[in-house]
Design a protein around this motif. Structure first.
Motif, mmCIF file in Angstrom:
data_model
loop_
_atom_site.group_PDB
_atom_site.id
_atom_site.type_symbol
_atom_site.label_atom_id
_atom_site.label_comp_id
_atom_site.label_asym_id
_atom_site.label_seq_id
_atom_site.Cartn_x
_atom_site.Cartn_y
_atom_site.Cartn_z
ATOM 1 N N PRO A 36 30.982 75.252 48.154
ATOM 2 C CA PRO A 36 32.148 75.830 47.495
ATOM 3 C C PRO A 36 31.856 76.445 46.150
ATOM 4 O O PRO A 36 32.715 77.036 45.532
ATOM 5 N N ARG A 118 31.726 69.613 50.302
ATOM 6 C CA ARG A 118 32.688 69.681 51.390
ATOM 7 C C ARG A 118 33.088 68.275 51.826
ATOM 8 O O ARG A 118 32.256 67.374 51.932
ATOM 9 N N ALA A 119 34.365 68.061 52.078
ATOM 10 C CA ALA A 119 34.829 66.769 52.580
ATOM 11 C C ALA A 119 34.418 66.623 54.038
ATOM 12 O O ALA A 119 34.447 67.597 54.796
ATOM 13 N N SER A 121 35.998 65.453 56.428
ATOM 14 C CA SER A 121 37.126 65.809 57.307
ATOM 15 C C SER A 121 37.288 67.317 57.476
ATOM 16 O O SER A 121 38.066 67.767 58.316
ATOM 17 N N ASP A 122 36.560 68.109 56.681
ATOM 18 C CA ASP A 122 36.636 69.568 56.786
ATOM 19 C C ASP A 122 35.782 70.122 57.918
ATOM 20 O O ASP A 122 35.878 71.311 58.230
ATOM 21 N N ILE A 123 34.910 69.287 58.496
ATOM 22 C CA ILE A 123 33.837 69.805 59.353
ATOM 23 C C ILE A 123 33.995 69.384 60.813
ATOM 24 O O ILE A 123 34.167 68.210 61.128
ATOM 25 N N ASP A 154 39.494 62.038 59.364
ATOM 26 C CA ASP A 154 38.974 61.584 58.078
ATOM 27 C C ASP A 154 37.448 61.574 58.046
ATOM 28 O O ASP A 154 36.848 60.977 57.164
ATOM 29 N N ARG A 169 39.225 73.282 62.052
ATOM 30 C CA ARG A 169 38.974 72.724 60.724
ATOM 31 C C ARG A 169 38.470 73.841 59.816
ATOM 32 O O ARG A 169 38.099 74.921 60.300
ATOM 33 N N PRO A 170 38.450 73.607 58.500
ATOM 34 C CA PRO A 170 37.980 74.666 57.604
ATOM 35 C C PRO A 170 36.578 75.166 57.928
ATOM 36 O O PRO A 170 36.286 76.349 57.802
ATOM 37 N N VAL A 171 35.677 74.243 58.337
ATOM 38 C CA VAL A 171 34.306 74.625 58.666
ATOM 39 C C VAL A 171 33.999 74.190 60.096
ATOM 40 O O VAL A 171 34.207 73.032 60.453
#
Length: 216
Positions: A36, A118-119, A121-123, A154, A169-171
């Motif tokens: 990010p 990156r979290a 949960s984003d992947i 999570d 998801r974002p990624v």
């Protein structure tokens, strides 16, 4: 124009440790994965954090959420080196890898994403061929338990590319580690639709371009 060039540049790469290759596979040399952005350096004299987020591994990985990444890091990502394209507003990147090294490349991409902030949960990680070792392990406890982890959202989640229940998801990281050309041709557009900010594809660029019908 091809969807993935033969030698793509990777955008906003982030240094990070290499993932341990799974048994029986030769680990490729994956390209860095963007994060990010730079994080502020800690005060002078403060020790760098040695804690890294956990990642499901191929041999009896632990169950439970992955630890959050450090709040600060001492290194900053190198300057931007360009990107390969966009898909529905998401940045699209390719990590060249052979079929038997695509999962290892995807695992290292996840490590670098977590290291960059990156979290978990984003992947979402998808495979076109052999099921990822983490997914195979969790499925051994039953599909109800496996999909409950997906719904909890999570942690990093691993699934087959054809799993319709896996939401976006974002990624999204796709390991093109086998499967027929038809499976790959269906998996990549579906992965594009699932990716909110970034789609990373680990595989053979020539095969991917051929499957998608784009010139090499």
């Amino acid at each position: 124009m091809p969807l993935f060039p033969e030698e793509p540049q990777i955008h906003e790469s982030v240094p990070g440790p290499r993932a341990t290759p799974a048994a029986g596979r030769t680990a490729p040399t994956p390209r860095p994965v963007p994060g990010p952005g730079p994080r502020p350096a800690p005060p002078r004299g403060a020790p760098a954090s040695s804690v890294r987020p956990g990642k499901p591994g191929p041999a009896a990985p632990p169950r439970g959420p992955v630890a959050a990444p450090p709040a600060q890091r001492t290194s900053s990502p190198p300057p931007s080196a360009g990107k390969t394209g966009t898909a529905a507003g998401a940045q699209l990147q390719l990590i060249p890898a052979p079929v038997d090294g695509a999962i290892d490349a995807a695992d290292e991409a996840v490590d670098l994403l977590l290291d960059s902030g990156r979290a978990p949960s984003d992947i979402l990680v998808l495979t076109t061929g052999e099921t990822h070792p983490w997914a195979a392990h969790e499925l051994s406890f039953g599909e109800a338990s496996y999909w409950a982890q997906h719904d909890a959202a999570d942690d990093v989640f691993y699934a087959d590319a054809g799993a319709e229940r896996a939401t976006g998801r974002p990624v999204v990281v796709v390991a093109v580690n086998g499967g027929t050309d038809e499976v790959t041709a269906q998996a990549l557009p579906a992965a594009m639709a699932r990716a909110g900010a970034l789609l990373i594809v680990c595989g053979d660029p020539q095969r991917i371009n051929t499957v998608l019908g784009t010139p090499a």
